[in-house]
Design a protein around this motif. Structure first.
Motif, PDB file in Angstrom:
ATOM      1  N   SER A   1       0.593  -1.055   0.033  1.00  0.00           N
ATOM      2  CA  SER A   1       0.322  -0.393  -0.644  1.00  0.00           C
ATOM      3  C   SER A   1       0.875   1.287  -0.427  1.00  0.00           C
ATOM      4  O   SER A   1       2.293   1.197   0.674  1.00  0.00           O
ATOM      5  CB  SER A   1      -1.366  -0.101   1.402  1.00  0.00           C
ATOM      6  OG  SER A   1      -0.281  -0.145   2.712  1.00  0.00           O
TER       7      SER A   1
ATOM      8  N   GLN B   1       0.300   8.905   0.098  1.00  0.00           N
ATOM      9  CA  GLN B   1      -1.201   8.617  -0.389  1.00  0.00           C
ATOM     10  C   GLN B   1      -1.928  10.244   0.323  1.00  0.00           C
ATOM     11  O   GLN B   1      -2.568  10.538  -0.889  1.00  0.00           O
ATOM     12  CB  GLN B   1      -1.819   7.742   0.963  1.00  0.00           C
ATOM     13  CG  GLN B   1      -3.067   7.643   0.984  1.00  0.00           C
ATOM     14  CD  GLN B   1      -3.928   6.676   0.109  1.00  0.00           C
ATOM     15  OE1 GLN B   1      -3.092   5.350   0.276  1.00  0.00           O
ATOM     16  NE2 GLN B   1      -4.700   7.848  -0.697  1.00  0.00           N
ATOM     17  N   ALA B   2      -0.825  11.501   0.891  1.00  0.00           N
ATOM     18  CA  ALA B   2      -0.932  12.307   0.698  1.00  0.00           C
ATOM     19  C   ALA B   2      -1.233  13.069  -0.323  1.00  0.00           C
ATOM     20  O   ALA B   2      -1.432  13.945  -0.665  1.00  0.00           O
ATOM     21  CB  ALA B   2      -0.390  13.334   1.367  1.00  0.00           C
TER      22      ALA B   2
ATOM     23  N   GLN C   1      -1.924  12.008  -3.501  1.00  0.00           N
ATOM     24  CA  GLN C   1      -3.127  10.940  -4.345  1.00  0.00           C
ATOM     25  C   GLN C   1      -4.443  12.097  -3.841  1.00  0.00           C
ATOM     26  O   GLN C   1      -4.506  12.856  -4.508  1.00  0.00           O
ATOM     27  CB  GLN C   1      -3.041   9.563  -4.024  1.00  0.00           C
ATOM     28  CG  GLN C   1      -4.527   9.395  -5.058  1.00  0.00           C
ATOM     29  CD  GLN C   1      -4.559   8.241  -4.561  1.00  0.00           C
ATOM     30  OE1 GLN C   1      -3.652   6.929  -3.960  1.00  0.00           O
ATOM     31  NE2 GLN C   1      -5.509   6.860  -5.516  1.00  0.00           N
ATOM     32  N   ASP C   2      -4.232  12.088  -2.640  1.00  0.00           N
ATOM     33  CA  ASP C   2      -5.101  12.873  -1.942  1.00  0.00           C
ATOM     34  C   ASP C   2      -5.630  14.436  -2.001  1.00  0.00           C
ATOM     35  O   ASP C   2      -6.663  14.633  -2.261  1.00  0.00           O
ATOM     36  CB  ASP C   2      -5.220  12.409  -0.415  1.00  0.00           C
ATOM     37  CG  ASP C   2      -5.636  10.765  -0.081  1.00  0.00           C
ATOM     38  OD1 ASP C   2      -5.516  10.071  -0.714  1.00  0.00           O
ATOM     39  OD2 ASP C   2      -5.295   9.869   1.380  1.00  0.00           O
ATOM     40  N   HIS C   3      -4.102  14.582  -2.171  1.00  0.00           N
ATOM     41  CA  HIS C   3      -4.513  16.239  -2.528  1.00  0.00           C
ATOM     42  C   HIS C   3      -4.145  16.605  -3.330  1.00  0.00           C
ATOM     43  O   HIS C   3      -3.946  17.777  -3.551  1.00  0.00           O
ATOM     44  CB  HIS C   3      -3.630  16.799  -1.419  1.00  0.00           C
ATOM     45  CG  HIS C   3      -4.454  16.404   0.694  1.00  0.00           C
ATOM     46  ND1 HIS C   3      -4.949  17.234   1.218  1.00  0.00           N
ATOM     47  CD2 HIS C   3      -3.720  15.631   0.909  1.00  0.00           C
ATOM     48  CE1 HIS C   3      -5.477  16.771   2.295  1.00  0.00           C
ATOM     49  NE2 HIS C   3      -4.463  15.235   2.614  1.00  0.00           N
ATOM     50  N   HIS C   4      -3.632  16.342  -4.650  1.00  0.00           N
ATOM     51  CA  HIS C   4      -3.253  16.134  -5.020  1.00  0.00           C
ATOM     52  C   HIS C   4      -2.364  17.515  -5.514  1.00  0.00           C
ATOM     53  O   HIS C   4      -2.444  18.036  -6.588  1.00  0.00           O
ATOM     54  CB  HIS C   4      -4.637  16.906  -5.919  1.00  0.00           C
ATOM     55  CG  HIS C   4      -6.026  17.108  -6.437  1.00  0.00           C
ATOM     56  ND1 HIS C   4      -7.078  15.625  -6.746  1.00  0.00           N
ATOM     57  CD2 HIS C   4      -7.168  17.127  -4.945  1.00  0.00           C
ATOM     58  CE1 HIS C   4      -8.060  15.113  -6.907  1.00  0.00           C
ATOM     59  NE2 HIS C   4      -8.033  16.331  -5.218  1.00  0.00           N
TER      60      HIS C   4
ATOM     61  N   ASN D   1      -0.595  22.402  -3.941  1.00  0.00           N
ATOM     62  CA  ASN D   1      -1.176  20.879  -3.704  1.00  0.00           C
ATOM     63  C   ASN D   1      -0.193  20.673  -3.089  1.00  0.00           C
ATOM     64  O   ASN D   1      -0.388  19.226  -2.691  1.00  0.00           O
ATOM     65  CB  ASN D   1      -1.899  20.656  -4.882  1.00  0.00           C
ATOM     66  CG  ASN D   1      -2.980  21.213  -4.626  1.00  0.00           C
ATOM     67  OD1 ASN D   1      -3.871  21.645  -3.714  1.00  0.00           O
ATOM     68  ND2 ASN D   1      -4.044  20.432  -6.027  1.00  0.00           N
TER      69      ASN D   1
ATOM     70  N   ALA E   1       0.453  18.398   0.116  1.00  0.00           N
ATOM     71  CA  ALA E   1       0.355  17.105   0.498  1.00  0.00           C
ATOM     72  C   ALA E   1       1.487  17.004   1.779  1.00  0.00           C
ATOM     73  O   ALA E   1       1.000  15.722   2.393  1.00  0.00           O
ATOM     74  CB  ALA E   1       0.812  16.482  -0.918  1.00  0.00           C
TER      75      ALA E   1
ATOM     76  N   ALA F   1      -0.125  17.406   4.420  1.00  0.00           N
ATOM     77  CA  ALA F   1      -0.949  16.576   5.270  1.00  0.00           C
ATOM     78  C   ALA F   1      -0.422  15.863   6.198  1.00  0.00           C
ATOM     79  O   ALA F   1      -0.857  14.645   6.378  1.00  0.00           O
ATOM     80  CB  ALA F   1      -2.335  15.998   4.199  1.00  0.00           C
TER      81      ALA F   1
ATOM     82  N   SER G   1      -7.007  21.533   5.817  1.00  0.00           N
ATOM     83  CA  SER G   1      -8.377  21.875   5.497  1.00  0.00           C
ATOM     84  C   SER G   1      -8.609  23.641   5.519  1.00  0.00           C
ATOM     85  O   SER G   1      -9.578  23.542   5.124  1.00  0.00           O
ATOM     86  CB  SER G   1      -9.674  21.110   6.309  1.00  0.00           C
ATOM     87  OG  SER G   1      -9.586  21.269   8.004  1.00  0.00           O
TER      88      SER G   1
ATOM     89  N   GLU H   1      -8.673  20.746  -3.098  1.00  0.00           N
ATOM     90  CA  GLU H   1      -8.801  19.775  -3.600  1.00  0.00           C
ATOM     91  C   GLU H   1      -9.151  19.723  -4.831  1.00  0.00           C
ATOM     92  O   GLU H   1     -10.785  20.343  -4.312  1.00  0.00           O
ATOM     93  CB  GLU H   1      -9.042  18.332  -2.043  1.00  0.00           C
ATOM     94  CG  GLU H   1      -8.321  18.643  -1.267  1.00  0.00           C
ATOM     95  CD  GLU H   1      -8.412  17.161   0.095  1.00  0.00           C
ATOM     96  OE1 GLU H   1      -8.957  16.815  -0.919  1.00  0.00           O
ATOM     97  OE2 GLU H   1      -8.466  18.314   0.967  1.00  0.00           O
TER      98      GLU H   1
END
Length: 163
Positions: free
Chosen positions: A84, A90-91, A93-96, A142, A146, A149, A156, A163
């Motif tokens: 994974s 992951q950050a 990906q999640d936050h572009h 971003n 990321a 994050a 946020s 995002e």
């Protein structure tokens, strides 16, 4: 021509290298680890950042022969043991934090080095640390989000790109 052996992403690996073979070339052509990108060949863009003995290194400026016996971590070694994505990946990906993706391996590797050194950086510290990595697509907002994050900080309410 000679053999060079390094521990790469936890595995001992050997490949041929000339005295002038760059670490980036050795990784990409000798070992087939093509996640490390070469964007400029002049140490300006940071797309080739890997960790050598725990430190971020622009692999287009390091000679493979000089690193015989070193421990190297590439973007391929950043995933969790189960395959994974790591928290940093992951950050992104999640936050572009990526668009074309060319700079992303170097950005992720640089971000990992920053967070190891400074687990809770400020936005200004992230921007300063990533100055050696060029992105021609994202505008950096971003990417910074990321990294923040990934450090576990609440992003946020940040005044940087949504995002």
């Amino acid at each position: 021509m000679g053999k060079v052996t390094m521990t790469v992403n936890g595995r001992q690996m050997t490949a041929e290298a000339e005295g002038r073979t760059l670490l980036s070339t050795w990784l990409r052509e000798g070992l087939g680890l093509t996640g490390t990108h070469v964007g400029c060949d002049t140490s300006q863009c940071g797309a080739c950042v890997v960790h050598v003995d725990g430190q971020p290194v622009k692999s287009c400026t390091a000679l493979a022969m000089d690193l015989d016996g070193a421990e190297v971590r590439t973007i391929e070694g950043m995933a969790n043991a189960d395959g994974s994505l790591s928290a940093i990946q992951q950050a992104f990906q999640d936050h572009h934090g990526l668009q074309c993706g060319f700079c992303t391996p170097g950005m992720v590797m640089a971000a990992a080095a920053l967070l190891k050194e400074n687990p809770k950086p400020t936005e200004a510290e992230v921007r300063h640390y990533l100055e050696g990595n060029i992105c021609r697509c994202t505008g950096y907002h971003n990417i910074v989000k990321a990294v923040l994050a990934a450090s576990g900080q609440d992003v946020s309410g940040l005044g940087i790109a949504a995002e």
